[in-house]
Design a protein around this motif. Sequence first.
Motif, PDB file in Angstrom:
ATOM      1  N   TYR A  86      20.280  33.480  40.060  1.00 33.91           N
ATOM      2  CA  TYR A  86      19.877  34.257  38.887  1.00 33.91           C
ATOM      3  C   TYR A  86      18.438  33.938  38.472  1.00 33.91           C
ATOM      4  O   TYR A  86      18.020  34.294  37.386  1.00 33.91           O
ATOM      5  CB  TYR A  86      20.822  33.974  37.705  1.00 33.91           C
ATOM      6  CG  TYR A  86      22.240  34.398  37.971  1.00 33.91           C
ATOM      7  CD1 TYR A  86      22.623  35.724  37.807  1.00 33.91           C
ATOM      8  CD2 TYR A  86      23.191  33.487  38.415  1.00 33.91           C
ATOM      9  CE1 TYR A  86      23.926  36.127  38.064  1.00 33.91           C
ATOM     10  CE2 TYR A  86      24.490  33.885  38.669  1.00 33.91           C
ATOM     11  CZ  TYR A  86      24.854  35.203  38.499  1.00 33.91           C
ATOM     12  OH  TYR A  86      26.142  35.594  38.760  1.00 33.91           O
ATOM     13  N   SER A  87      17.700  33.285  39.344  1.00 32.57           N
ATOM     14  CA  SER A  87      16.348  32.851  38.993  1.00 32.57           C
ATOM     15  C   SER A  87      15.302  33.875  39.401  1.00 32.57           C
ATOM     16  O   SER A  87      15.547  34.763  40.228  1.00 32.57           O
ATOM     17  CB  SER A  87      16.034  31.511  39.671  1.00 32.57           C
ATOM     18  OG  SER A  87      15.898  31.689  41.070  1.00 32.57           O
ATOM     19  N   GLN A  88      14.117  33.716  38.816  1.00 36.46           N
ATOM     20  CA  GLN A  88      13.000  34.586  39.164  1.00 36.46           C
ATOM     21  C   GLN A  88      12.674  34.479  40.651  1.00 36.46           C
ATOM     22  O   GLN A  88      12.409  35.481  41.317  1.00 36.46           O
ATOM     23  CB  GLN A  88      11.779  34.195  38.325  1.00 36.46           C
ATOM     24  CG  GLN A  88      10.603  35.142  38.477  1.00 36.46           C
ATOM     25  CD  GLN A  88       9.404  34.683  37.678  1.00 36.46           C
ATOM     26  OE1 GLN A  88       8.914  33.573  37.871  1.00 36.46           O
ATOM     27  NE2 GLN A  88       8.931  35.528  36.769  1.00 36.46           N
ATOM     28  N   GLU A  89      12.716  33.253  41.189  1.00 31.36           N
ATOM     29  CA  GLU A  89      12.399  33.052  42.609  1.00 31.36           C
ATOM     30  C   GLU A  89      13.408  33.762  43.511  1.00 31.36           C
ATOM     31  O   GLU A  89      13.049  34.313  44.560  1.00 31.36           O
ATOM     32  CB  GLU A  89      12.368  31.557  42.936  1.00 31.36           C
ATOM     33  CG  GLU A  89      11.215  30.804  42.294  1.00 31.36           C
ATOM     34  CD  GLU A  89      11.539  30.272  40.897  1.00 31.36           C
ATOM     35  OE1 GLU A  89      10.815  29.384  40.428  1.00 31.36           O
ATOM     36  OE2 GLU A  89      12.520  30.748  40.276  1.00 31.36           O
ATOM     37  N   PHE A  90      14.683  33.751  43.110  1.00 33.64           N
ATOM     38  CA  PHE A  90      15.704  34.453  43.898  1.00 33.64           C
ATOM     39  C   PHE A  90      15.457  35.956  43.883  1.00 33.64           C
ATOM     40  O   PHE A  90      15.503  36.620  44.923  1.00 33.64           O
ATOM     41  CB  PHE A  90      17.100  34.148  43.349  1.00 33.64           C
ATOM     42  CG  PHE A  90      18.176  35.028  43.940  1.00 33.64           C
ATOM     43  CD1 PHE A  90      18.530  34.917  45.275  1.00 33.64           C
ATOM     44  CD2 PHE A  90      18.819  35.980  43.162  1.00 33.64           C
ATOM     45  CE1 PHE A  90      19.508  35.734  45.825  1.00 33.64           C
ATOM     46  CE2 PHE A  90      19.799  36.799  43.703  1.00 33.64           C
ATOM     47  CZ  PHE A  90      20.142  36.671  45.036  1.00 33.64           C
TER      48      PHE A  90
ATOM     49  N   LYS B 241       9.373  37.380  27.280  1.00 27.99           N
ATOM     50  CA  LYS B 241      10.636  36.761  26.904  1.00 27.99           C
ATOM     51  C   LYS B 241      11.020  35.685  27.926  1.00 27.99           C
ATOM     52  O   LYS B 241      10.633  35.749  29.088  1.00 27.99           O
ATOM     53  CB  LYS B 241      11.730  37.820  26.803  1.00 27.99           C
ATOM     54  CG  LYS B 241      11.548  38.744  25.603  1.00 27.99           C
ATOM     55  CD  LYS B 241      12.822  39.522  25.341  1.00 27.99           C
ATOM     56  CE  LYS B 241      12.672  40.347  24.066  1.00 27.99           C
ATOM     57  NZ  LYS B 241      13.924  41.064  23.747  1.00 27.99           N
ATOM     58  N   PRO B 242      11.803  34.667  27.509  1.00 27.01           N
ATOM     59  CA  PRO B 242      12.198  33.596  28.435  1.00 27.01           C
ATOM     60  C   PRO B 242      13.027  34.138  29.597  1.00 27.01           C
ATOM     61  O   PRO B 242      13.809  35.071  29.431  1.00 27.01           O
ATOM     62  CB  PRO B 242      13.044  32.666  27.553  1.00 27.01           C
ATOM     63  CG  PRO B 242      12.681  32.998  26.154  1.00 27.01           C
ATOM     64  CD  PRO B 242      12.315  34.450  26.162  1.00 27.01           C
ATOM     65  N   TYR B 243      12.836  33.560  30.775  1.00 36.04           N
ATOM     66  CA  TYR B 243      13.620  33.961  31.927  1.00 36.04           C
ATOM     67  C   TYR B 243      14.026  32.723  32.713  1.00 36.04           C
ATOM     68  O   TYR B 243      13.550  31.608  32.470  1.00 36.04           O
ATOM     69  CB  TYR B 243      12.855  34.958  32.794  1.00 36.04           C
ATOM     70  CG  TYR B 243      11.437  34.561  33.134  1.00 36.04           C
ATOM     71  CD1 TYR B 243      11.177  33.646  34.150  1.00 36.04           C
ATOM     72  CD2 TYR B 243      10.353  35.112  32.453  1.00 36.04           C
ATOM     73  CE1 TYR B 243       9.876  33.283  34.464  1.00 36.04           C
ATOM     74  CE2 TYR B 243       9.053  34.764  32.760  1.00 36.04           C
ATOM     75  CZ  TYR B 243       8.822  33.852  33.762  1.00 36.04           C
ATOM     76  OH  TYR B 243       7.540  33.483  34.075  1.00 36.04           O
ATOM     77  N   ASN B 244      14.914  32.916  33.672  1.00 40.50           N
ATOM     78  CA  ASN B 244      15.435  31.816  34.484  1.00 40.50           C
ATOM     79  C   ASN B 244      14.495  31.518  35.651  1.00 40.50           C
ATOM     80  O   ASN B 244      13.991  32.436  36.293  1.00 40.50           O
ATOM     81  CB  ASN B 244      16.805  32.175  35.057  1.00 40.50           C
ATOM     82  CG  ASN B 244      17.839  32.427  33.989  1.00 40.50           C
ATOM     83  OD1 ASN B 244      17.948  31.663  33.035  1.00 40.50           O
ATOM     84  ND2 ASN B 244      18.600  33.489  34.141  1.00 40.50           N
TER      85      ASN B 244
END
Length: 237
Positions: free
Chosen positions: A114-118, A221-224
């Motif tokens: 669920y991360s930005q890198e994924f 906004k904050p993200y994973n």
Amino acid sequence: HIHGLLGSIPALLHPNPEQIMIIGLGSGGTPHTIGVNPATERIKIIELLGAELPVLKQYAKRSAGRALNRLFDDPRYEIIVGDGRRELTVSDDKFDIIEADAIQPWRSRAGMLYSQEFFQEVQSHLKPEGFFVQWDVGAGAQQTMQSVFPYVTRVGMGDNLWILIGSDRPVFFDKELLIERLKQPQVVNFLKEAEIDPVKVRRDVRQAIVQPFDSQVQKQKPYNTDLFPRGEYYLNQ
């Protein structure tokens, strides 16, 4: 029924979903029903828990699980035991649809799905007009997808199901087109064989709530991220 929607709706929404990748086999519902579109030539399924395969194969032999037989008999389906993210990293394949029907984001180590890198890795494996789909599980998934994909659409259907569709170009959730495709004899027969009620699916499509998002609004906004998976252990609370 929920997994039938998760599988069939993206497959019928895409104009020509020849190549599909699914991360997560689970009970087989989502990867099975994503094969509903006759245009689909290959469905690559990645499942981390290899023990699920013999269980599902045994279950498919019983009357309650007979719908799963297509998953093992149809040559379009390829089931690989492994890690979904690693498979993306080591593969050069490109897909029309990539869908993640994985574990909840608050589970340990779930943040890596669920991360930005994924999402950036997923994005690099999409063909032109390709899109990524996942269940809207909250915990920053929406903001994180919007930090990567220029266009994100949130769709709500029956049974409190919300999905997120991300792409490099707009994805139009055309209800009338979907309903027409859901009436095609091949599609109806496929869903019935999978023990999914096509009438109920069409009803949910008619009642769908579609929310396109402006990614520019969400960028602050904050993200994973891999380092800070906000969803794990309720860190986002």
